[in-house]
Structure formats: structure tokens, C-alpha cells
Write an enzyme that holds these catalytic residues in place. Structure first.
Site, PDB file in Angstrom:
ATOM      1  N   CYS A  88     -18.901  11.051 -15.629  1.00  0.00           N
ATOM      2  CA  CYS A  88     -19.538  10.629 -16.891  1.00  0.00           C
ATOM      3  C   CYS A  88     -21.038  10.419 -16.723  1.00  0.00           C
ATOM      4  CB  CYS A  88     -18.876   9.361 -17.407  1.00  0.00           C
ATOM      5  SG  CYS A  88     -17.100   9.553 -17.566  1.00  0.00           S
ATOM      6  N   HIS A 337     -18.421   9.758 -26.801  1.00  0.00           N
ATOM      7  CA  HIS A 337     -18.748   9.916 -25.375  1.00  0.00           C
ATOM      8  C   HIS A 337     -18.307  11.292 -24.880  1.00  0.00           C
ATOM      9  CE1 HIS A 337     -19.303   9.144 -21.198  1.00  0.00           C
ATOM     10  NE2 HIS A 337     -18.197   8.480 -20.945  1.00  0.00           N
TER      11      HIS A 337
HETATM   12  C1  LIG Z   1     -17.329   5.962 -16.731  1.00  0.00           C
HETATM   13  C2  LIG Z   1     -16.671   6.379 -18.006  1.00  0.00           C
HETATM   14  O1  LIG Z   1     -17.374   6.756 -18.904  1.00  0.00           O
HETATM   15  S1  LIG Z   1     -15.012   6.246 -18.141  1.00  0.00           S
HETATM   16  C3  LIG Z   1     -14.659   6.601 -19.826  1.00  0.00           C
HETATM   17  C4  LIG Z   1     -14.181   7.960 -20.059  1.00  0.00           C
HETATM   18  N1  LIG Z   1     -13.618   8.052 -21.413  1.00  0.00           N
HETATM   19  C5  LIG Z   1     -12.379   7.602 -21.707  1.00  0.00           C
HETATM   20  O2  LIG Z   1     -11.646   7.129 -20.840  1.00  0.00           O
HETATM   21  C6  LIG Z   1     -11.933   7.757 -23.141  1.00  0.00           C
HETATM   22  C7  LIG Z   1     -11.230   6.517 -23.613  1.00  0.00           C
HETATM   23  N2  LIG Z   1     -10.632   6.758 -24.931  1.00  0.00           N
HETATM   24  C8  LIG Z   1      -9.421   7.325 -25.067  1.00  0.00           C
HETATM   25  O3  LIG Z   1      -8.753   7.695 -24.103  1.00  0.00           O
HETATM   26  C9  LIG Z   1      -8.890   7.537 -26.479  1.00  0.00           C
HETATM   27  O4  LIG Z   1      -9.959   7.545 -27.395  1.00  0.00           O
HETATM   28  C10 LIG Z   1      -7.912   6.409 -26.880  1.00  0.00           C
HETATM   29  C11 LIG Z   1      -6.725   6.397 -25.897  1.00  0.00           C
HETATM   30  C12 LIG Z   1      -8.603   5.068 -26.888  1.00  0.00           C
HETATM   31  C13 LIG Z   1      -7.388   6.714 -28.284  1.00  0.00           C
HETATM   32  O5  LIG Z   1      -6.823   8.009 -28.294  1.00  0.00           O
HETATM   33  P1  LIG Z   1      -5.593   8.372 -29.232  1.00  0.00           P
HETATM   34  O6  LIG Z   1      -4.537   7.325 -29.106  1.00  0.00           O
HETATM   35  O7  LIG Z   1      -5.216   9.782 -28.948  1.00  0.00           O
HETATM   36  O8  LIG Z   1      -6.222   8.207 -30.652  1.00  0.00           O
HETATM   37  P2  LIG Z   1      -6.209   9.287 -31.816  1.00  0.00           P
HETATM   38  O9  LIG Z   1      -7.150  10.401 -31.458  1.00  0.00           O
HETATM   39  O10 LIG Z   1      -4.783   9.633 -32.157  1.00  0.00           O
HETATM   40  O11 LIG Z   1      -6.878   8.480 -32.985  1.00  0.00           O
HETATM   41  C14 LIG Z   1      -6.167   7.582 -33.825  1.00  0.00           C
HETATM   42  C15 LIG Z   1      -7.138   7.025 -34.831  1.00  0.00           C
HETATM   43  O12 LIG Z   1      -8.040   6.086 -34.184  1.00  0.00           O
HETATM   44  C16 LIG Z   1      -9.365   6.547 -34.254  1.00  0.00           C
HETATM   45  N3  LIG Z   1      -9.934   6.355 -32.927  1.00  0.00           N
HETATM   46  C17 LIG Z   1      -9.533   6.951 -31.798  1.00  0.00           C
HETATM   47  N4  LIG Z   1     -10.239   6.475 -30.753  1.00  0.00           N
HETATM   48  C18 LIG Z   1     -11.098   5.568 -31.240  1.00  0.00           C
HETATM   49  C19 LIG Z   1     -12.075   4.750 -30.661  1.00  0.00           C
HETATM   50  N5  LIG Z   1     -12.294   4.784 -29.357  1.00  0.00           N
HETATM   51  N6  LIG Z   1     -12.792   3.929 -31.464  1.00  0.00           N
HETATM   52  C20 LIG Z   1     -12.557   3.906 -32.786  1.00  0.00           C
HETATM   53  N7  LIG Z   1     -11.612   4.658 -33.390  1.00  0.00           N
HETATM   54  C21 LIG Z   1     -10.900   5.479 -32.630  1.00  0.00           C
HETATM   55  C22 LIG Z   1      -9.302   8.017 -34.616  1.00  0.00           C
HETATM   56  O13 LIG Z   1     -10.423   8.429 -35.366  1.00  0.00           O
HETATM   57  C23 LIG Z   1      -8.048   8.063 -35.454  1.00  0.00           C
HETATM   58  O14 LIG Z   1      -8.354   7.598 -36.753  1.00  0.00           O
HETATM   59  P3  LIG Z   1      -7.659   8.275 -38.062  1.00  0.00           P
HETATM   60  O15 LIG Z   1      -6.165   8.079 -37.851  1.00  0.00           O
HETATM   61  O16 LIG Z   1      -8.246   7.504 -39.187  1.00  0.00           O
HETATM   62  O17 LIG Z   1      -8.069   9.699 -38.001  1.00  0.00           O
END
Ligand SMILES: CC(=O)SCCNC(=O)CCNC(=O)[C@H](O)C(C)(C)COP(=O)(O)OP(=O)(O)OC[C@H]1O[C@@H](n2cnc3c(N)ncnc32)[C@H](O)[C@@H]1OP(=O)(O)O
Length: 390
Positions: A88, A337
Site C-alpha cells: 500500500c 484506497h
Molecule cells: C496498509 C494498508 O493500507 S492495509 C489496507 C488495505 N485495504 C483493505 O484491507 C480494504 C479493507 N476493506 C475491505 O476489505 C472491504 O471494503 C470491507 C470488507 C470493509 C467491505 O467489503 P464488502 O463487505 O464486500 O462490502 P460491499 O462492497 O458489499 O459493500 C456493502 C455496502 O457498504 C459500502 N461500503 C463498503 N465498504 C465501505 C467502507 N469501507 N466505508 C463505507 N462504506 C463502505 C458499499 O458502498 C456498499 O454500499 P451499498 O450497499 O449502498 O452499495
């Protein structure tokens, strides 16, 4: 070393983008930054592109060459283009490589870009692709994902310092508030602490609104020697320092998981290089991949005392208009991100702020800004300091 300036910037829209391919995104960012700088393609000496996992997300490797080709810089100009990978922190590290190439005198005009297209695969695949930024043998294979790893950091921070879920939630509330004023942000809706606390649990204590989302996007900046920057722009922004540090890739090997030592050391190296300290910084873009990550970052970079990040956030010290505005762009939380692009997007935000072009999210009188980009759970950290004055 020569002094280095940024003379052009561009972000694409961040979010899920069905109508743009991986290459469309990075070409849009690169061409936009070149146009912003008003520099001819023939003047570009080299290109560094941050990308974490094109192979897993879009089945594309050999990314430097691909991007040079589609930017029109390969076929006749044969501009060297190098992919940079540090999970990242790939974008921040691409910026650092570009900075070195200009500072050393090797190159004059250099593009630093970042790109990731993450939404073309199911969330479960995205999650396992991201988990490759952790220690495969000791973390990934046991089922650890990044929400899980940062949840452990959050739990320990709560245990040691009394940080609360409300304080974590306030990070997300602030970043969504800022993101509503950023036209490229994935989420431009405001949220409340109650909405965060009642959102679905992902990895206790982190809920979905504590997490940065899965995102497509690309960003680019153009670097030039400070001596010629005014030939291209009236508002060059100078890169005063670049600091990088590494740490153990596995979280369990750290002495204290509430401090990211790589952030502390990268920050210290950048402060020393710039001859500045935390009190000289007017605003900072930190790596808020999860709300707890922002709290650790503002502590590790010296903006607040260790353990007081949650309290400072709750008291509004990190809001626009507060003592040290943090993540005026909306951060990773609201902007999204796209992992390879994030470090460059942070630089674009600081440049726009120091140029006075940040609209409703403008920090009045901003002169010095910082970016902080993290790979994995803190195995890589890259910190840059920027100034509007040479
Ligand atoms: C060093 C580093 O940078 S490590 C970080 C690396 N990045 C990560 O690990 C990513 C972390 N995030 C994730 O894995 C995912 O976003 C999760 C697990 C939090 C959510 O994923 P999913 O469960 O698949 O969510 P999904 O895509 O089905 O979205 C469901 C709803 O929530 C919303 N949503 C999803 N993620 C987020 C979020 N992070 N913030 C706000 N809303 C969100 C979506 O827009 C969707 O809304 P809608 O139903 O109105 O369309």
C-alpha cells in the site's frame, strides 16, 4: 543533491469504475498531470509507477512498460518506465524514486504515478490479494487479513491507552466530512458516530465504517529541478524531504504493536532532512487504511503524545480549522484506497492545498504539508515534506 519541485498534478475519480480500464485510469492521470504542468512529452526523462498487485486484480504484470506504451512515451520516445512495489506504500515509494532521480541530476522531468484497479474481482479475492502484503507464512496462511491485523492494533491501543470505539469512529466521521468537499472521493456522504458504531462488524472492534474501501483510481505528479520549475508553473511546490523506513513484516515480531516504528523512523528522517519538526507542519495526509491507523500515525509522527491520538481527534484538533488538520482530502476512508495510487494521491492533495486550490477543504495559510504512506501493517513507511517556499 538538487532541490526538486512538483509542477503538475492529477487524480482520476476514485471509486468503482466500470467504464474505465486499468490503463485508461493511469493514462488519464498521467496525461492530466502533464497538461497541468504544461510540459511537452518529449521533455519527459523517466517515469515511476506505483502498483501493488496488477497481476492479482487485473491479471496484468509488466506495468511500467504498459503504461509508457499507452501514455505514448514508449513507441518513439522510449522513455524508461519503472514499476515500484511496496504494497500500500507503492505510490509513496514511486514518488521517492522520482525525487531521487531528479535530485541526483540523472533526470530533469519525471512522472511519478500510482494506479490500482481493485473492483474487477470479488471482495474475497481482493481481500486475499491485499493479504499478500502481510507475512504469508505466519499471517496470511493463518487467515489473517488486514482488517484483522489492524483490529489487533486497535484492541491493544484500547487496552494500553483507553482509546474508545467512539474515538475511532470520530476519525471516520471527520474524514467523511472532509471527503464531501473532494470531487474525486469515492464517498462524499457525511456520517455520524452512531452510524459508525451501528455499522456491520468486520473484525472486532473495527466496523465497516472504520475501514477504507476497495477502490479503482490513479494519480500522477510531475517533478522538475527547482531551478527550472518556474518555467512551467507560477506555483511550484518544493519537496523538502523524503524519509523511508522498514520494519518486521509480521505484526507479532514487533516490540509494541501500537507504535509503527517504521513511521516513527521515516518521520524522523524526513524531519531531519527538512530541518523541521511537527510544529512546523500545517497539515498532513496520513495512511488511515483503518481508523486506528490514523490515531497511531498522528502519534508516531509526533503531532500528539503517544496514546492521545483518540482524545485529540475527539476534541477536534485534527479537523480542518483545528491545531493540525489531518486528511483534508477525506483520507483513504472517504476518498477510497486504490492501494498503488494512494501515496501519490496524498501528494496531489498537499500540492493543491499549498497552491491554495483546495476549495471548501482549504487550510487557510497552509505553507508546509506532509504525506505518510504505509505498506502492510507497518513493514514499510514513506514520509514526504512539501513546502510552498523554496
Ligand atoms: C496498509 C494498508 O493500507 S492495509 C489496507 C488495505 N485495504 C483493505 O484491507 C480494504 C479493507 N476493506 C475491505 O476489505 C472491504 O471494503 C470491507 C470488507 C470493509 C467491505 O467489503 P464488502 O463487505 O464486500 O462490502 P460491499 O462492497 O458489499 O459493500 C456493502 C455496502 O457498504 C459500502 N461500503 C463498503 N465498504 C465501505 C467502507 N469501507 N466505508 C463505507 N462504506 C463502505 C458499499 O458502498 C456498499 O454500499 P451499498 O450497499 O449502498 O452499495
Amino acid at each position: 543533491m538538487r532541490e526538486v519541485a512538483i509542477i503538475g498534478v492529477k487524480n482520476t475519480l476514485f471509486g468503482e469504475q466500470w467504464d474505465r480500464s486499468f490503463r485508461d485510469l493511469v493514462v488519464e492521470a498521467g496525461v492530466g498531470a502533464v497538461e497541468d504542468a504544461g510540459v511537452a512529452g518529449e521533455r519527459i526523462d523517466s517515469m515511476f509507477v506505483g502498483n501493488m498487485s496488477g497481476g492479482q486484480f487485473v491479471e496484468q504484470e509488466h506495468i511500467g512498460a504498459l503504461i509508457a506504451d499507452y501514455s505514448g512515451l514508449a513507441k518513439n520516445l522510449h522513455v524508461p518506465s519503472t514499476r515500484v512495489e511496496a504494497a500500500c506504500a507503492s505510490g509513496g515509494l514511486a514518488l521517492r524514486q522520482a525525487f531521487y532521480s531528479v535530485a541526483s541530476g540523472m533526470d530533469d522531468i519525471v512522472i511519478a504515478a500510482g494506479v490500482e484497479k481493485m473492483t474487477d474481482v470479488p471482495s474475497s479475492k481482493a481481500s486475499s490479494a491485499l493479504a499478500a502484503a502481510a507475512d504469508r507464512e505466519w499471517e496470511g496462511i493463518m487467515g489473517a487479513t488486514f482488517p484483522g491485523l489492524y483490529a489487533m492494533i486497535a484492541r491493544m491501543h484500547m487496552h494500553k491507552y483507553g482509546t474508545t470505539s467512539e474515538q475511532l469512529a470520530q476519525v471516520a466521521v471527520k474524514n467523511h466530512y472532509n471527503g464531501q468537499f473532494n470531487p474525486i472521493a469515492q464517498y462524499r456522504n457525511t456520517i455520524t458516530v452512531d452510524a459508525v458504531l451501528s455499522s456491520i462488524m468486520v473484525a472486532d472492534p473495527l466496523r465497516i465504517f472504520d475501514c477504507s474501501p476497495i477502490t479503482d483510481g490513479a494519480s500522477a505528479v510531475i517533478l522538475a529541478p527547482a531551478d527550472v520549475a518556474h518555467e512551467y508553473t507560477d506555483t511550484p511546490i518544493y519537496i523538502k524531504a523524503s524519509g523511508q523506513a522498514s520494519d518486521t513484516i509480521a505484526l507479532h515480531d514487533r516490540r509494541d504493536i501500537t507504535t509503527l516504528d517504521a513511521s516513527v523512523v521515516a518521520g524522523r528522517r524526513a524531519y531531519e532532512m527538512a530541518g523541521l519538526g511537527p510544529k512546523d507542519i500545517d497539515l498532513v495526509e496520513v495512511h488511515d487504511c483503518f481508523t486506528i491507523a490514523e490515531i497511531c500515525a498522528i502519534e508516531d509522527l509526533g503531532f500528539v503524545k503517544k496514546g492521545e491520538g483518540g482524545k485529540a481527534t475527539q476534541q477536534g484538533e485534527t479537523a480542518i480549522g483545528g491545531r493540525i488538520p489531518v486528511n483534508t482530502s477525506g483520507g483513504l476512508k472517504a476518498c477510497g484506497h486504490p492501494v498503488g495510487a494512494t501515496g501519490i494521491k496524498q501528494a496531489v492533495e498537499i500540492v493543491q492545498q499549498l497552491r491554495g486550490e483546495a476549495g471548501k477543504r482549504q487550510v487557510d495559510g497552509a505553507e508546509v504539508g506532509m504525506t505518510h504512506n504505509v505498506g502492510g501493517s507497518g513493514a514499510t513507511a514513506v514520509v514526504h515534506i512539501f513546502s510552498r517556499n523554496r
